[in-house]
Motif scaffolding. Structure first.
Motif, PDB file in Angstrom:
ATOM      1  N   UNK A 116      34.900  76.096  67.795  1.00 55.53           N
ATOM      2  CA  UNK A 116      34.792  74.938  68.689  1.00 55.53           C
ATOM      3  C   UNK A 116      34.303  75.366  70.070  1.00 55.53           C
ATOM      4  N   UNK A 117      34.890  76.427  70.600  1.00 53.43           N
ATOM      5  CA  UNK A 117      34.476  76.940  71.908  1.00 53.43           C
ATOM      6  C   UNK A 117      33.036  77.445  71.870  1.00 53.43           C
ATOM      7  N   UNK A 118      32.692  78.112  70.759  1.00 56.08           N
ATOM      8  CA  UNK A 118      31.327  78.621  70.591  1.00 56.08           C
ATOM      9  C   UNK A 118      30.320  77.475  70.607  1.00 56.08           C
ATOM     10  N   UNK A 119      30.611  76.420  69.856  1.00 61.07           N
ATOM     11  CA  UNK A 119      29.694  75.287  69.776  1.00 61.07           C
ATOM     12  C   UNK A 119      29.548  74.560  71.096  1.00 61.07           C
ATOM     13  N   UNK A 120      30.663  74.428  71.826  1.00 58.58           N
ATOM     14  CA  UNK A 120      30.623  73.744  73.118  1.00 58.58           C
ATOM     15  C   UNK A 120      29.817  74.551  74.133  1.00 58.58           C
ATOM     16  N   UNK A 121      30.021  75.864  74.155  1.00 61.87           N
ATOM     17  CA  UNK A 121      29.338  76.700  75.143  1.00 61.87           C
ATOM     18  C   UNK A 121      27.833  76.760  74.902  1.00 61.87           C
ATOM     19  N   UNK A 122      27.429  76.845  73.629  1.00 60.03           N
ATOM     20  CA  UNK A 122      25.991  76.903  73.357  1.00 60.03           C
ATOM     21  C   UNK A 122      25.357  75.519  73.422  1.00 60.03           C
ATOM     22  N   UNK A 123      26.173  74.465  73.373  1.00 63.21           N
ATOM     23  CA  UNK A 123      25.641  73.113  73.497  1.00 63.21           C
ATOM     24  C   UNK A 123      25.167  72.786  74.897  1.00 63.21           C
ATOM     25  N   UNK A 124      25.574  73.593  75.865  1.00 62.64           N
ATOM     26  CA  UNK A 124      25.198  73.341  77.257  1.00 62.64           C
ATOM     27  C   UNK A 124      23.685  73.364  77.435  1.00 62.64           C
ATOM     28  N   UNK A 125      23.025  74.274  76.737  1.00 58.58           N
ATOM     29  CA  UNK A 125      21.581  74.434  76.932  1.00 58.58           C
ATOM     30  C   UNK A 125      20.731  73.597  76.009  1.00 58.58           C
ATOM     31  N   UNK A 126      21.346  72.694  75.257  1.00 60.87           N
ATOM     32  CA  UNK A 126      20.565  71.859  74.365  1.00 60.87           C
ATOM     33  C   UNK A 126      20.000  72.640  73.195  1.00 60.87           C
ATOM     34  N   UNK A 127      18.875  72.200  72.687  1.00 61.06           N
ATOM     35  CA  UNK A 127      18.297  72.791  71.475  1.00 61.06           C
ATOM     36  C   UNK A 127      17.939  74.259  71.644  1.00 61.06           C
ATOM     37  N   UNK A 128      17.683  74.697  72.876  1.00 60.12           N
ATOM     38  CA  UNK A 128      17.227  76.071  73.090  1.00 60.12           C
ATOM     39  C   UNK A 128      18.341  77.097  72.883  1.00 60.12           C
ATOM     40  N   UNK A 129      19.591  76.692  73.055  1.00 55.97           N
ATOM     41  CA  UNK A 129      20.688  77.631  72.802  1.00 55.97           C
ATOM     42  C   UNK A 129      21.137  77.620  71.349  1.00 55.97           C
ATOM     43  N   UNK A 130      20.496  76.796  70.528  1.00 56.02           N
ATOM     44  CA  UNK A 130      20.810  76.792  69.103  1.00 56.02           C
ATOM     45  C   UNK A 130      20.473  78.140  68.478  1.00 56.02           C
ATOM     46  N   UNK A 137      27.800  81.353  64.655  1.00 56.09           N
ATOM     47  CA  UNK A 137      28.652  80.626  63.710  1.00 56.09           C
ATOM     48  C   UNK A 137      28.581  81.264  62.324  1.00 56.09           C
ATOM     49  N   UNK A 138      27.448  81.897  61.999  1.00 55.63           N
ATOM     50  CA  UNK A 138      27.360  82.642  60.743  1.00 55.63           C
ATOM     51  C   UNK A 138      28.350  83.800  60.747  1.00 55.63           C
ATOM     52  N   UNK A 139      28.435  84.506  61.876  1.00 56.50           N
ATOM     53  CA  UNK A 139      29.362  85.638  61.988  1.00 56.50           C
ATOM     54  C   UNK A 139      30.809  85.167  61.828  1.00 56.50           C
ATOM     55  N   UNK A 140      31.162  84.055  62.468  1.00 58.68           N
ATOM     56  CA  UNK A 140      32.516  83.500  62.346  1.00 58.68           C
ATOM     57  C   UNK A 140      32.781  83.095  60.901  1.00 58.68           C
ATOM     58  N   UNK A 141      31.774  82.510  60.250  1.00 59.30           N
ATOM     59  CA  UNK A 141      31.925  82.064  58.864  1.00 59.30           C
ATOM     60  C   UNK A 141      32.209  83.240  57.932  1.00 59.30           C
ATOM     61  N   UNK A 142      31.407  84.286  58.029  1.00 57.47           N
ATOM     62  CA  UNK A 142      31.596  85.445  57.166  1.00 57.47           C
ATOM     63  C   UNK A 142      32.918  86.145  57.451  1.00 57.47           C
ATOM     64  N   UNK A 143      33.292  86.217  58.722  1.00 56.70           N
ATOM     65  CA  UNK A 143      34.568  86.843  59.094  1.00 56.70           C
ATOM     66  C   UNK A 143      35.735  86.063  58.501  1.00 56.70           C
ATOM     67  N   UNK A 144      35.663  84.734  58.599  1.00 54.93           N
ATOM     68  CA  UNK A 144      36.733  83.877  58.074  1.00 54.93           C
ATOM     69  C   UNK A 144      36.909  84.075  56.578  1.00 54.93           C
ATOM     70  N   UNK A 145      35.800  84.068  55.835  1.00 49.48           N
ATOM     71  CA  UNK A 145      35.885  84.212  54.382  1.00 49.48           C
ATOM     72  C   UNK A 145      36.362  85.603  53.972  1.00 49.48           C
TER      73      UNK A 145
END
Length: 271
Positions: A116-130, A137-145
């Motif tokens: 959630x924090x990751x998504x909010x922080x990168x959302x600040x810059x709009x599409x360019x911070x995607x 988020x891929x790293x968080x996903x793999x770590x979680x699994x």
């Protein structure tokens, strides 16, 4: 060891969940459209970043790469949650299923907050911070699994296990047709070495994972064109993704443990 009746009851619950996952809402279909429409106008540097995920996932399959997680930190987490001393992976194989499930869900909650924090922080810059958000988020996903795998007594250092993890990731982002196909692939995983080898040999799957993973960012791309909206939607999107992923990992790893324990209690030695 749980009773056979308990194991069958839990298996039935998971099978109902799997059946529910195969149904698809119109909204889910709709959310995949913007990716296809917007891909033509997506800045080249974002497309390049997304493309690089192919190499990173290929590296993960082969040796774990930069995403391989630490067992020790999970042992400490598990002890804090349950009071149970865990010194090696084998100690987790026979702990109660309900304990494994609760630890997995608690861990998923922690990763959900981080996403959630990751998504909010990168959302600040709009599409360019995607371009930053997708690999994060891929790293968080793999770590979680991987952490859920360890909690259930499976070793992500094994290539076979990393394939199963990617299939979990693919399942959580697939459409209803894809979910059914993946469940069929995993139905004999670990039980039948030939079937397991077939799944591994088909792991062009890591390319399929990248496609479904990036498609799931369709609406996120759309809303991140507006920086302020990107903060809110980035947070919501990432939180929702990790929540679904943790649920998927927990259910599929619970199912594997249940089937293994059913085999034990049903074997002639135990009769």
């Amino acid at each position: 060891m749980e009773s056979k009746d308990y194991l069958l009851s839990e298996l039935k619950t998971i099978e109902k969940w799997e059946k529910d996952q195969k149904s698809v809402w119109f909204w889910e279909r709709l959310t995949r459209l913007p990716f296809k429409l917007l891909d033509k106008v997506t800045p080249k540097f974002i497309q390049t970043k997304i493309g690089s995920l192919l190499d990173e996932l290929g590296s993960y399959i082969q040796n774990g790469g930069q995403y391989l997680t630490s067992e020790k930190s999970i042992f400490q987490f598990y002890k804090k949650k349950t009071g149970r001393n865990i010194n090696e992976l084998a100690d987790l194989k026979d702990v109660p299923l309900e304990e494994m499930k609760q630890a997995s869900l608690d861990l998923g909650g922690r990763r959900k907050n981080a996403a959630t924090l990751q998504g909010a922080s990168t959302g600040i810059g709009g599409i360019f911070t995607l371009a930053i958000d997708i690999p994060a988020i891929l790293a968080i996903s793999l770590k979680t699994l991987q952490e859920i795998a360890i909690i259930h007594g499976y070793d992500p250092k094994e290539k076979k296990e990393r394939v199963f993890i990617l299939k979990c990731l693919q399942f959580s982002t697939a459409d209803y047709v894809g979910k059914g196909a993946i469940l069929n692939e995993l139905s004999e995983f670990g039980k039948d070495e030939r079937k397991s080898s077939e799944v591994i040999s088909q792991i062009q799957g890591w390319r399929e994972v990248t496609l479904t993973f990036t498609e799931s960012f369709g609406w996120k791309k759309l809303f991140q064109m507006v920086p302020v909206a990107g903060i809110l939607f980035g947070a919501f999107s990432n939180r929702s993704m990790i929540n679904d992923l943790a649920e998927t990992g927990t259910m599929l790893y619970q199912k594997r443990r249940i089937l293994e324990r059913l085999e034990k209690v049903s074997s002639p030695v135990n009769e």
